[in-house]
Design a protein around this motif. Structure first.
Motif, PDB file in Angstrom:
ATOM      1  N   GLU A  16     -90.842  -5.124 -22.508  1.00 21.86           N
ATOM      2  CA  GLU A  16     -91.693  -4.095 -23.059  1.00 21.86           C
ATOM      3  C   GLU A  16     -92.825  -3.789 -22.100  1.00 21.86           C
ATOM      4  N   GLY A  17     -93.407  -2.610 -22.295  1.00 28.18           N
ATOM      5  CA  GLY A  17     -94.576  -2.242 -21.533  1.00 28.18           C
ATOM      6  C   GLY A  17     -94.358  -2.362 -20.063  1.00 28.18           C
ATOM      7  N   GLY A  18     -95.344  -3.017 -19.356  1.00 30.14           N
ATOM      8  CA  GLY A  18     -95.282  -3.117 -17.906  1.00 30.14           C
ATOM      9  C   GLY A  18     -94.661  -4.393 -17.420  1.00 30.14           C
ATOM     10  N   SER A  19     -94.084  -5.211 -18.326  1.00 34.73           N
ATOM     11  CA  SER A  19     -93.686  -6.551 -17.948  1.00 34.73           C
ATOM     12  C   SER A  19     -92.609  -6.581 -16.897  1.00 34.73           C
ATOM     13  N   HIS A  20     -91.683  -5.597 -16.932  1.00 32.60           N
ATOM     14  CA  HIS A  20     -90.630  -5.556 -15.939  1.00 32.60           C
ATOM     15  C   HIS A  20     -90.719  -4.298 -15.089  1.00 32.60           C
ATOM     16  N   SER A  21     -91.903  -3.660 -15.042  1.00 34.46           N
ATOM     17  CA  SER A  21     -92.038  -2.415 -14.307  1.00 34.46           C
ATOM     18  C   SER A  21     -92.040  -2.671 -12.805  1.00 34.46           C
ATOM     19  N   TRP A  22     -91.622  -1.638 -12.085  1.00 31.85           N
ATOM     20  CA  TRP A  22     -91.648  -1.735 -10.627  1.00 31.85           C
ATOM     21  C   TRP A  22     -93.073  -1.946 -10.140  1.00 31.85           C
ATOM     22  N   GLU A  23     -94.029  -1.256 -10.775  1.00 29.97           N
ATOM     23  CA  GLU A  23     -95.422  -1.376 -10.352  1.00 29.97           C
ATOM     24  C   GLU A  23     -95.935  -2.799 -10.546  1.00 29.97           C
ATOM     25  N   GLY A  24     -95.548  -3.418 -11.672  1.00 27.62           N
ATOM     26  CA  GLY A  24     -95.974  -4.797 -11.893  1.00 27.62           C
ATOM     27  C   GLY A  24     -95.381  -5.746 -10.871  1.00 27.62           C
ATOM     28  N   THR A  25     -94.083  -5.567 -10.575  1.00 26.05           N
ATOM     29  CA  THR A  25     -93.448  -6.402  -9.550  1.00 26.05           C
ATOM     30  C   THR A  25     -94.138  -6.226  -8.204  1.00 26.05           C
ATOM     31  N   ARG A  26     -94.425  -4.967  -7.862  1.00 23.68           N
ATOM     32  CA  ARG A  26     -95.102  -4.695  -6.587  1.00 23.68           C
ATOM     33  C   ARG A  26     -96.474  -5.350  -6.547  1.00 23.68           C
ATOM     34  N   ASN A  27     -97.247  -5.233  -7.626  1.00 25.38           N
ATOM     35  CA  ASN A  27     -98.602  -5.782  -7.634  1.00 25.38           C
ATOM     36  C   ASN A  27     -98.598  -7.305  -7.521  1.00 25.38           C
ATOM     37  N   GLN A  28     -97.662  -7.957  -8.183  1.00 21.66           N
ATOM     38  CA  GLN A  28     -97.595  -9.420  -8.096  1.00 21.66           C
ATOM     39  C   GLN A  28     -97.216  -9.867  -6.687  1.00 21.66           C
ATOM     40  N   HIS A  29     -96.246  -9.186  -6.077  1.00 22.38           N
ATOM     41  CA  HIS A  29     -95.886  -9.522  -4.703  1.00 22.38           C
ATOM     42  C   HIS A  29     -97.048  -9.246  -3.756  1.00 22.38           C
ATOM     43  N   LEU A  30     -97.767  -8.151  -3.992  1.00 27.36           N
ATOM     44  CA  LEU A  30     -98.895  -7.815  -3.118  1.00 27.36           C
ATOM     45  C   LEU A  30     -99.980  -8.883  -3.210  1.00 27.36           C
ATOM     46  N   ALA A  31    -100.332  -9.296  -4.428  1.00 24.11           N
ATOM     47  CA  ALA A  31    -101.367 -10.323  -4.583  1.00 24.11           C
ATOM     48  C   ALA A  31    -100.934 -11.638  -3.951  1.00 24.11           C
ATOM     49  N   ALA A  32     -99.662 -12.014  -4.143  1.00 26.96           N
ATOM     50  CA  ALA A  32     -99.169 -13.265  -3.546  1.00 26.96           C
ATOM     51  C   ALA A  32     -99.141 -13.169  -2.021  1.00 26.96           C
ATOM     52  N   PHE A  33     -98.782 -12.001  -1.503  1.00 30.72           N
ATOM     53  CA  PHE A  33     -98.779 -11.807  -0.047  1.00 30.72           C
ATOM     54  C   PHE A  33    -100.194 -11.933   0.519  1.00 30.72           C
ATOM     55  N   LEU A  34    -101.168 -11.298  -0.151  1.00 34.30           N
ATOM     56  CA  LEU A  34    -102.545 -11.365   0.335  1.00 34.30           C
ATOM     57  C   LEU A  34    -103.075 -12.793   0.291  1.00 34.30           C
ATOM     58  N   ALA A  35    -102.761 -13.526  -0.773  1.00 39.20           N
ATOM     59  CA  ALA A  35    -103.142 -14.944  -0.803  1.00 39.20           C
ATOM     60  C   ALA A  35    -102.434 -15.703   0.308  1.00 39.20           C
ATOM     61  N   GLY A  36    -101.183 -15.309   0.590  1.00 42.37           N
ATOM     62  CA  GLY A  36    -100.416 -15.957   1.647  1.00 42.37           C
ATOM     63  C   GLY A  36    -100.985 -15.768   3.027  1.00 42.37           C
ATOM     64  N   LEU A  37    -101.866 -14.778   3.210  1.00 41.58           N
ATOM     65  CA  LEU A  37    -102.515 -14.629   4.516  1.00 41.58           C
ATOM     66  C   LEU A  37    -103.361 -15.849   4.862  1.00 41.58           C
ATOM     67  N   GLY A  38    -103.847 -16.551   3.834  1.00 39.92           N
ATOM     68  CA  GLY A  38    -104.525 -17.824   4.097  1.00 39.92           C
ATOM     69  C   GLY A  38    -103.566 -18.853   4.657  1.00 39.92           C
ATOM     70  N   ALA A  39    -102.320 -18.836   4.138  1.00 35.31           N
ATOM     71  CA  ALA A  39    -101.296 -19.730   4.689  1.00 35.31           C
ATOM     72  C   ALA A  39    -100.905 -19.317   6.102  1.00 35.31           C
TER      73      ALA A  39
END
Length: 519
Positions: A35-58
Motif C-alpha cells: 500500500e501507499g509508498g511502501s513498494h514505490s519506485w521513489e521509495g526504493t530509490r530514496n532508500q538506496h540513495l540514503a544507504a549510498f550516501l552513508a556508504g561514502l563513509g565506508a
C-alpha cells in the motif's frame, strides 16, 4: 498529526491514537505491504540513495585500508614500486616500521569501535557519521604535511583507524534501520561495496600518481562524504526511540516515497516502531546503575541478545581468519614475494581490486535470491579451496616444481570473489539484523571491536608467519581456519532473508542456538 501516545499515557491507551484495524493488519500494511509508498519506485530509490550516501563513509575507510598497498613499497623504496619509487634514495622507514604502519590503523579501529555504538545511540546515527569526516580528513592532512615522518605516519594511521572502526559500527546500523524488510539485504551490502571501491581507489590512484598526491586525493573523499550526507535523513528508529515521532514520520515518509498524509503502510510501520523501541525507551528511563544491571541480565547465552552477540561475534572471527585484510594491506608485497608470478605486482594489485568490487556488486542480487546462509557457506568453502590450492602450489615450488605464473593471481582473485559474495558483506549485514533494537549499539560495538582486534593480529602477524613457517604452511593454516568457519556457519548461523525484525527476534528467543540454522 500525532499517531502514537505520549510516554505518560497508560498501558490501556497504548494504541489510543491508532485505529484498531491498522494494528490488526500491522504486518500486511508495513514494510511487507504494497500500500501507499511502501513498494514505490521513489521509495526504493530514496532508500538506496540514503544507504549510498552513508556508504561514502565506508569509501573513506576503504581508501585508508588500500593505501598501504601502493604506499609501503614507496616508503621502503622497493624495486618495482612503479611511479612511486625513487631510485637511489634511502628508504624513509624500516621493514619493522612498515609493519606498524600497516597494522596501527587496526589499533585505531579498536579505539573507534567501542564507543561508536553508544555515541550513535546518544547523538544519532547521522550525526556520528558526519562527525567522522573530521578524523578522516585530519589523517590525510598529516600524511600530506609530513609525508615520510614516521611519528606522523603512525598518528595518521591511528586517527584514520579510529574513524574506520566507528564507521563499520554505525553504517550497518543506519542502513538496516532505514530499510524495508524487502530491501534490507541489498542496503546492507553498501558498507562492504563502498569499502572495496575505496580500496580500489587507493590501488588505482596509487598506481598513477606520486605518493603525496595519493594522500591528497584520498583527503578529498571525507569532504565529499560530509557534503553529500549532510541532507540525508536520520534513522527513523533512532528518532522513535527518542520520542521524536513527527521527525520519525517525516523521515519514514521520505524513505518510503510516500506523498500521502494518510498512508496506511507508513502508519503501520510507525506502530511497529513504537513496539520495537519500547525496550529502548524503558532503558533510557533507568538510572545508570539500573541500566547496567538490566543490560547484564539481558546477555546470558540463552537470551536473544546473548545469541545475537554470539552469532555476530563468531561471524567476525570467521571473517578475519580468512586473513583477507593481510591480503589487502600487503597485496603488492605478496605478489612481489611469489617467485614465478608472470603478472607484475602493481598490475596484480589493481586486478584484485577490480575483481573484488565486481563481486561485491554481484552480491546485491545474490543476497536476496540465495539468502544469507548459503552464501556464507559457499564463501568460506571456496576461500578454503582457493587458499589451499595456493598452499599446495607453493609447497610444490619449494620442492623444485616452479609455480604456474598465473596461479597465484587466479587463486587470490577467486578468494576475493568468494569473500566479497559472502564473508565480506554479510557479517556486517547480519550484525544489524540480529541485534535487538535496545542492544544494537552495544552488540555492534563488541562485534566490531573483536573484528578489529583480529584485523590488527592478522595484519601484524602475517609477514612474520610467512617468514617463520613459510608461505605454504601459512596458507595451509588459513585453509584449515576457513574449513572450521564453514562448520560454524552450518551449525549456528540462522537465515534472516525475508523476515521482519520481530520474526528474527522470535527465532532467536524460541529456538536453541545450535538449531538456529533450521529456522
Amino acid at each position: 498529526m500525532r499517531l502514537l501516545p505520549k510516554e505518560e499515557d497508560s498501558d490501556d491507551s497504548l494504541y489510543g491514537a491508532v485505529p484498531l484495524p491498522l494494528i490488526q493488519r500491522d504486518h500486511a500494511t508495513s514494510t511487507h505491504g504494497s500500500e501507499g509508498g511502501s513498494h514505490s519506485w521513489e521509495g526504493t530509490r530514496n532508500q538506496h540513495l540514503a544507504a549510498f550516501l552513508a556508504g561514502l563513509g565506508a569509501l573513506c575507510a576503504g581508501a585508508v585500508q588500500g593505501w598501504t598497498a601502493p604506499a609501503l613499497p614507496y616508503l621502503l623504496h622497493e624495486a618495482g614500486a612503479g611511479t612511486n619509487y625513487t631510485a637511489g634514495a634511502p628508504a624513509p622507514i624500516s621493514a619493522d616500521q612498515a609493519s606498524w604502519v600497516g597494522a596501527i590503523a587496526a589499533l585505531g579501529g579498536l579505539a573507534g569501535a567501542l564507543p561508536a555504538g553508544h555515541l550513535a545511540d546518544t547523538l544519532g546515527r547521522r550525526a556520528v557519521l558526519l562527525l567522522l569526516s573530521l578524523p578522516f580528513a585530519l589523517a590525510w592532512l598529516l600524511v600530506v604535511a609530513f609525508p615520510v615522518t614516521v611519528p606522523a605516519l603512525y598518528a595518521s594511521r591511528f586517527v584514520a583507524g579510529v574513524a574506520m572502526g566507528a564507521v563499520t559500527v554505525v553504517v550497518p546500523i543506519y542502513n538496516e534501520e532505514i530499510a524495508e524488510d524487502r530491501l534490507r539485504g541489498p542496503l546492507g551490502i553498501y558498507l562492504d561495496l563502498m569499502v572495496t571501491v575505496g580500496i580500489l581507489w587507493s590501488y588505482a590512484v596509487g598506481a598513477a600518481v606520486p605518493y603525496v598526491w595519493l594522500a591528497a586525493l584520498c583527503g578529498l573523499l571525507p569532504l565529499l562524504f560530509a557534503a553529500a550526507f549532510w541532507r540525508a535523513p536520520e534513522s527513523p528508529v533512532f528518532l522513535a526511540s527518542r520520542d521524536r515521532w513527527d521527525e520519525a514520520e517525516k523521515a519514514l515518509r521520505w524513505l518510503r516515497g510516500s506523498r500521502s498524509l494518510d498512508d496506511q503502510a507508513v502508519k503501520g510501520e510507525l506502530v511497529r516502531l513504537h513496539l520495537s523501541v519500547a525496550g529502548v525507551r524503558r532503558h533510557l528511563g533507568l538510572s545508570r546503575l539500573s541500566a547496567l544491571r538490566d543490560t547484564a541480565r539481558s546477555f546470558y547465552l540463552g537470551s536473544p541478545a546473548g545469541k545475537a552477540a554470539f552469532v555476530v561475534t563468531g561471524l567476525m572471527v570467521v571473517q578475519q581468519l580468512t586473513f583477507i585484510n593481510a591480503f589487502l594491506f600487503y597485496t603488492e608485497d605478496i605478489f612481489r614475494g611469489i617467485a614465478g608470478a608472470s603478472v607484475s605486482p602493481l598490475t596484480s594489485t589493481v586486478v584484485v581490486g577490480v575483481v573484488q568490487c565486481l563481486a561485491t556488486a554481484a552480491s546485491f542480487l545474490l543476497v536476496q535470491v540465495c539468502g544469507r546462509r548459503p552464501l556464507l557457506l559457499a564463501s568460506a568453502l571456496v576461500i578454503a579451496l582457493s587458499v589451499g590450492t595456493l598452499a599446495v602450489d607453493l609447497a610444490a615450488a619449494g620442492e623444485g616444481a616452479g609455480p604456474a605464473g598465473w596461479l597465484p593471481l587466479a587463486c587470490l582473485c577467486v578468494c576475493m570473489v568468494a569473500y566479497s559474495l559472502g564473508l565480506g558483506p554479510l557479517p556486517w549485514l547480519m550484525m544489524a539484523e540480529l541485534a535487538p533494537v535496545e542492544h544494537k549499539g552495544l552488540i555492534s560495538s563488541l562485534a566490531v571491536f573483536v573484528n578489529w582486534v583480529l584485523v590488527f593480529a592478522v595484519t601484524f602477524a602475517f609477514n612474520g608467519l610467512v617468514a617463520l613457517l613459510g608461505a605454504a604452511a601459512t596458507y595451509g593454516g588459513i585453509c584449515a581456519a576457513c574449513l572450521m568457519g564453514t562448520l560454524f556457519v552450518y551449525l549456528v548461523v540462522p537465515e534472516t532473508r525475508g523476515k521482519s525484525r520481530e520474526e528474527i527476534q522470535d527465532g532467536l528467543r524460541f529456538r536453541p542456538l545450535v538449531l538456529a540454522c533450521r529456522s
